[in-house]
Design an enzyme around this catalytic site. Structure first.
Site, PDB file in Angstrom:
ATOM      1  N   GLU A  52      20.144 -14.864  -8.759  1.00 23.40           N
ATOM      2  CA  GLU A  52      19.587 -13.528  -8.984  1.00 23.40           C
ATOM      3  C   GLU A  52      18.993 -13.414 -10.405  1.00 23.40           C
ATOM      4  O   GLU A  52      17.926 -12.832 -10.587  1.00 23.40           O
ATOM      5  CB  GLU A  52      20.681 -12.474  -8.730  1.00 23.40           C
ATOM      6  CG  GLU A  52      20.306 -11.042  -9.024  1.00 23.40           C
ATOM      7  CD  GLU A  52      19.074 -10.512  -8.280  1.00 23.40           C
ATOM      8  OE1 GLU A  52      18.567 -11.182  -7.380  1.00 23.40           O
ATOM      9  OE2 GLU A  52      18.614  -9.426  -8.668  1.00 23.40           O
TER      10      GLU A  52
ATOM     11  N   HIS B  39      22.165 -34.494  -9.395  1.00 22.64           N
ATOM     12  CA  HIS B  39      21.497 -35.031  -8.205  1.00 22.64           C
ATOM     13  C   HIS B  39      19.988 -34.854  -8.279  1.00 22.64           C
ATOM     14  O   HIS B  39      19.322 -34.849  -7.247  1.00 22.64           O
ATOM     15  CB  HIS B  39      22.078 -34.376  -6.947  1.00 22.64           C
ATOM     16  CG  HIS B  39      23.543 -34.626  -6.813  1.00 22.64           C
ATOM     17  ND1 HIS B  39      24.043 -35.825  -6.366  1.00 22.64           N
ATOM     18  CD2 HIS B  39      24.614 -33.862  -7.125  1.00 22.64           C
ATOM     19  CE1 HIS B  39      25.376 -35.773  -6.389  1.00 22.64           C
ATOM     20  NE2 HIS B  39      25.739 -34.592  -6.854  1.00 22.64           N
TER      21      HIS B  39
ATOM     22  N   GLU C 178      10.200 -12.836 -11.807  1.00 26.29           N
ATOM     23  CA  GLU C 178       9.476 -11.648 -11.354  1.00 26.29           C
ATOM     24  C   GLU C 178       8.764 -10.898 -12.468  1.00 26.29           C
ATOM     25  O   GLU C 178       7.622 -10.504 -12.311  1.00 26.29           O
ATOM     26  CB  GLU C 178      10.488 -10.640 -10.782  1.00 26.29           C
ATOM     27  CG  GLU C 178      10.801 -10.770  -9.344  1.00 26.29           C
ATOM     28  CD  GLU C 178      11.749  -9.659  -8.939  1.00 26.29           C
ATOM     29  OE1 GLU C 178      11.332  -8.813  -8.160  1.00 26.29           O
ATOM     30  OE2 GLU C 178      12.906  -9.639  -9.428  1.00 26.29           O
TER      31      GLU C 178
ATOM     32  N   ARG D 286       4.898   0.696  -6.344  1.00 29.81           N
ATOM     33  CA  ARG D 286       4.921  -0.145  -5.141  1.00 29.81           C
ATOM     34  C   ARG D 286       3.984  -1.341  -5.274  1.00 29.81           C
ATOM     35  O   ARG D 286       4.086  -2.291  -4.507  1.00 29.81           O
ATOM     36  CB  ARG D 286       4.490   0.687  -3.923  1.00 29.81           C
ATOM     37  CG  ARG D 286       5.485   1.742  -3.520  1.00 29.81           C
ATOM     38  CD  ARG D 286       4.887   2.669  -2.504  1.00 29.81           C
ATOM     39  NE  ARG D 286       4.620   2.026  -1.234  1.00 29.81           N
ATOM     40  CZ  ARG D 286       5.430   2.029  -0.185  1.00 29.81           C
ATOM     41  NH1 ARG D 286       6.562   2.673  -0.262  1.00 29.81           N
ATOM     42  NH2 ARG D 286       5.111   1.429   0.930  1.00 29.81           N
TER      43      ARG D 286
ATOM     44  N   ASN E  61      -1.547   1.872   6.053  1.00 26.17           N
ATOM     45  CA  ASN E  61      -0.649   0.827   5.543  1.00 26.17           C
ATOM     46  C   ASN E  61      -0.302  -0.070   6.708  1.00 26.17           C
ATOM     47  O   ASN E  61      -0.033   0.426   7.805  1.00 26.17           O
ATOM     48  CB  ASN E  61       0.675   1.428   5.046  1.00 26.17           C
ATOM     49  CG  ASN E  61       0.516   2.104   3.707  1.00 26.17           C
ATOM     50  OD1 ASN E  61      -0.571   2.155   3.163  1.00 26.17           O
ATOM     51  ND2 ASN E  61       1.610   2.636   3.211  1.00 26.17           N
TER      52      ASN E  61
ATOM     53  N   CYS F  63       0.832  -1.204   0.000  1.00 30.53           N
ATOM     54  CA  CYS F  63       0.000   0.000   0.000  1.00 30.53           C
ATOM     55  C   CYS F  63       0.871   1.261   0.000  1.00 30.53           C
ATOM     56  O   CYS F  63       1.998   1.239   0.488  1.00 30.53           O
ATOM     57  CB  CYS F  63      -0.858   0.045   1.251  1.00 30.53           C
ATOM     58  SG  CYS F  63      -1.818  -1.441   1.514  1.00 30.53           S
TER      59      CYS F  63
HETATM   60  C1  F6R Z   1      13.639  -8.421  -6.475  1.00 32.19           C
HETATM   61  C2  F6R Z   1      13.305  -7.535  -5.416  1.00 32.19           C
HETATM   62  C3  F6R Z   1      12.971  -8.109  -4.089  1.00 32.19           C
HETATM   63  C4  F6R Z   1      13.670  -7.270  -2.992  1.00 32.19           C
HETATM   64  C5  F6R Z   1      13.222  -7.735  -1.602  1.00 32.19           C
HETATM   65  C6  F6R Z   1      13.923  -6.984  -0.505  1.00 32.19           C
HETATM   66  O1  F6R Z   1      13.891  -7.738  -7.660  1.00 32.19           O
HETATM   67  O2  F6R Z   1      13.295  -6.356  -5.590  1.00 32.19           O
HETATM   68  O3  F6R Z   1      13.329  -9.441  -4.001  1.00 32.19           O
HETATM   69  O4  F6R Z   1      15.036  -7.396  -3.141  1.00 32.19           O
HETATM   70  O5  F6R Z   1      11.843  -7.559  -1.476  1.00 32.19           O
HETATM   71  O6  F6R Z   1      13.665  -5.619  -0.597  1.00 32.19           O
HETATM   72  P1  F6R Z   1      14.557  -4.574   0.192  1.00 32.19           P
HETATM   73  O7  F6R Z   1      15.918  -4.632  -0.399  1.00 32.19           O
HETATM   74  O8  F6R Z   1      13.888  -3.268  -0.005  1.00 32.19           O
HETATM   75  O9  F6R Z   1      14.559  -5.027   1.627  1.00 32.19           O
END
Ligand code: F6R
Length: 613
Positions: free
Chosen positions: A488, A511, A495, A27, A100, A2
């Site tokens: 990563e 494995h 994502e 967000r 929020n 939020c």
């Molecule tokens: C992936 C991504 C999330 C953040 C995770 C932690 O691209 O952005 O996996 O890395 O939610 O967020 P922060 O770094 O803000 O704690």
């Protein structure tokens, strides 16, 4: 998650609120709404769907109020719908609230309020808040200027869970009240006007001066005055902080998407993060830390705790600290660490990494470590964010605002910062050859230009993305430090492209996972560690034999005959290679998402800042 926006000033609030909500869109959300103080009472405009739909609501153009609160909702309690959208009103329509966070005892509070004659119109936890404020307001026999404030205070004392709330009331027509616990909230100070937001970039075009509300604090905001209180309503003296991000850094600057812009900003963000911490022929310098040899010798282990991409950065931090400093490092996922009862004591250094500095699990893990007397160090990209206020020491990456949900430039900045930290420790501890440390330092200084060179693979990656964007599964392989990059790269792909992907340590293939390799499946491998080239190549041959379509990211001269595509990136010290090798994988995820016609910056179900558990 939020988002919150508030405005109090001389201008019409509605366009400012909607503009602020649009800036918070990244967000993640499913509905939006706002409330203003109008001559006839409180307005409420809300609906499920995008922020821009607010413009279509009947009566929105007639709003003239100069004080208002607004919200983007990411559904937790109750499906996305108009009724469940914020703001919520109390039964008497005198208090409007946006929230929020999660009110954990809302069922209990709702029963209490129903017993006291209140009716509920939504399935949200939030709706208890305006009614609770009304309840305490109506029970207060003292009708002075602090009556609303006292009602908010009592309501906050009754709430369990997390909240950042904004309240407007017809009983207090020249104010906005805000309060916070475990959810972020900033107040931007203007001239004859003030802004409220859940994060800085949304209001950066209006001001660079911010107040950061701490847990259990309440602020009473007027157009030209702000007062801060604790939960006993004792006044707090709070200092304004100047944030040196410029407003343009929160715009797309001609790029199609924030993510692409942020990928291409990495030469700058890495350079800025290194900054004055590293100068030629000098020891690595962290003015923010006062660690000496005795302190570091007493550290028996280091925990690096974070979530998602930040945790992946931590994995490369582990490689660097263990190699250069010979201190054992455990990297843990914050949501696991906080419930594991980890073995942490006064000789443990706990490092918490969070781009936003507001991730609920990371903050909880930090508080747990403090309660066990560990030394805590926060790494964040956001000045004044919650983890930096909570930790004993804080270091900032200087990546600038990261708007796209998928983290890119923050990741490479986190990795380079951890490399510098490892060097800083090693220089104090004298635990590694100074000549070698100097070589690594020179390589770090060369990184920005090597990132520039790496970015040139963009067109090749785009072409490869065109070949594979309809795939259902993609595998990522790597050994040693390249396994971190594989993890990563795989996270980035899932994502924003919604393609199922898995990352494996290449040696694990036999494995189990090799059972999944069949004709046409795509396998992406990363090879940058000289010592492991042969081993990973053997694994690639195994998948090629089983019909896999292969992409290899490498800085070595490989026998390329039967690999479908090799992306050659600049060579560097192995510890630093994740900063370069991730770039083609960021671009791969980006171009696949674009080929699929998806919203790269705002992927489904995801939020930039995960402020609830
Ligand atoms: C992936 C991504 C999330 C953040 C995770 C932690 O691209 O952005 O996996 O890395 O939610 O967020 P922060 O770094 O803000 O704690």
């Amino acid at each position: 998650m939020c988002g919150i926006i508030g405005y109090i000033g001389l201008k019409k609030a509605t366009p400012i609120l909607i503009n602020g909500l649009l800036r918070l869109e990244y967000r993640g959300y499913d509905s939006a709404g706002l409330s203003t103080i109008e001559p006839g009472g409180l307005s409420i405009m809300k609906d499920k769907g995008r922020v821009k739909n607010l413009y279509k609501l009947d009566g929105i153009d007639d709003l003239v109020g100069t004080i208002g609160i607004a919200h983007t909702r990411w559904a937790t309690h109750g499906k996305p719908s108009k009724e469940n959208s914020h703001p919520h009103l109390d039964n008497s329509n005198h208090f409007a609230v946006v929230h929020n966070g999660i009110i954990e005892n809302y069922n209990e509070l709702k029963d209490f309020l129903i017993d006291n004659g209140y009716t509920f119109y939504s399935q949200t936890d939030t709706e208890v808040i305006p009614n609770l404020i009304h309840y305490y307001y109506s029970k207060d026999s003292k009708n002075d200027s602090q009556r609303v404030l006292r009602a908010v205070q009592s309501a906050c004392k009754s709430l369990k869970g997390s909240y950042a709330i904004q309240i407007i009331s017809t009983y207090l027509p020249d104010n906005i009240i805000v309060a916070k616990k475990d959810s972020p909230l900033v107040i931007g100070k203007g001239t004859e006007e003030n802004y409220i937001s859940s994060d800085i970039p949304a209001i950066l075009s209006f001001t660079n001066e911010f107040y950061f509300l701490d847990d259990f604090e309440i602020a009473l905001i007027e157009r030209n005055n702000i007062e801060f209180f604790d939960l006993n309503l004792s006044k707090i003296d709070k200092k304004v902080k100047n944030i040196d991000w410029n407003a343009g850094s929160a715009d797309k600057n001609g790029y199609e998407d924030f993510m692409l812009k942020e990928i291409f900003e990495q030469p700058i963000s890495v350079r800025e993060t290194v900054g004055s911490r590293l100068t030629e022929n000098e020891n690595c310098c962290f003015d923010e830390l006062n660690f000496n040899k005795e302190f570091l010798l007493n550290i028996n282990k280091i925990y690096i705790v974070a979530c998602g991409t930040a945790m992946h950065a931590g994995l490369s931090g582990k490689n660097a600290i263990e190699k250069l400093c010979k201190i054992p490092v455990t990297v843990d996922i914050a949501s696991e660490f906080r419930y594991r009862d980890p073995i942490v004591d006064k000789n443990t250094l706990c490092i918490f990494i969070s781009q936003s500095g507001e991730t609920a699990d990371t903050i909880a893990a930090l508080k747990l470590s403090k309660s066990k007397n560990a030394t805590t160090l926060a790494i964040s990209n956001v000045v004044g964010s919650s983890i930096t206020r909570e930790a004993d020491y804080s270091l900032y990456t200087h990546a600038g605002p990261e708007i796209a949900v998928a983290s890119t430039k923050a990741y490479t900045s986190q990795v380079v910062l951890l490399e510098l930290l490892a060097i800083y420790f090693a220089e104090i501890l004298e635990s590694y050859s100074f000549k070698e440390l100097n070589n690594i330092k020179n390589e770090i200084l060369a990184l920005p230009s090597k990132i520039e060179a790496t970015l040139k693979c963009s067109d090749d990656i785009k072409n490869f993305a065109k070949q594979i964007y309809q795939e259902k599964d993609v595998f990522f392989l790597g050994r040693g430090i390249d396994y971190n990059t594989a993890l990563e790269g795989s996270l980035k792909l899932k994502e924003i492209s919604y393609i199922h992907s898995e990352a494996y340590a290449a040696g694990e293939l036999k494995h189990g996972p090799i059972a999944l390799i069949e004709n046409g499946i795509t396998v992406v491998s990363v090879i940058t560690d000289e010592q492991l080239v042969e081993k990973t190549i053997s694994n690639i041959q195994e998948v090629i034999t089983r019909g896999a379509h292969t992409l290899v990211i490498t800085n070595k001269n490989l026998p390329t005959n039967n690999i479908d595509k090799v992306i050659l990136i600049p060579d560097t010290y192995t510890l630093l290679s994740p900063i370069l090798s991730i770039i083609p994988l960021q671009l791969l995820a980006y171009y696949i998402s674009k080929e699929k016609g998806l919203d790269v910056d705002k992927p489904r179900n995801l939020a930039k800042s995960v402020t609830v558990e």
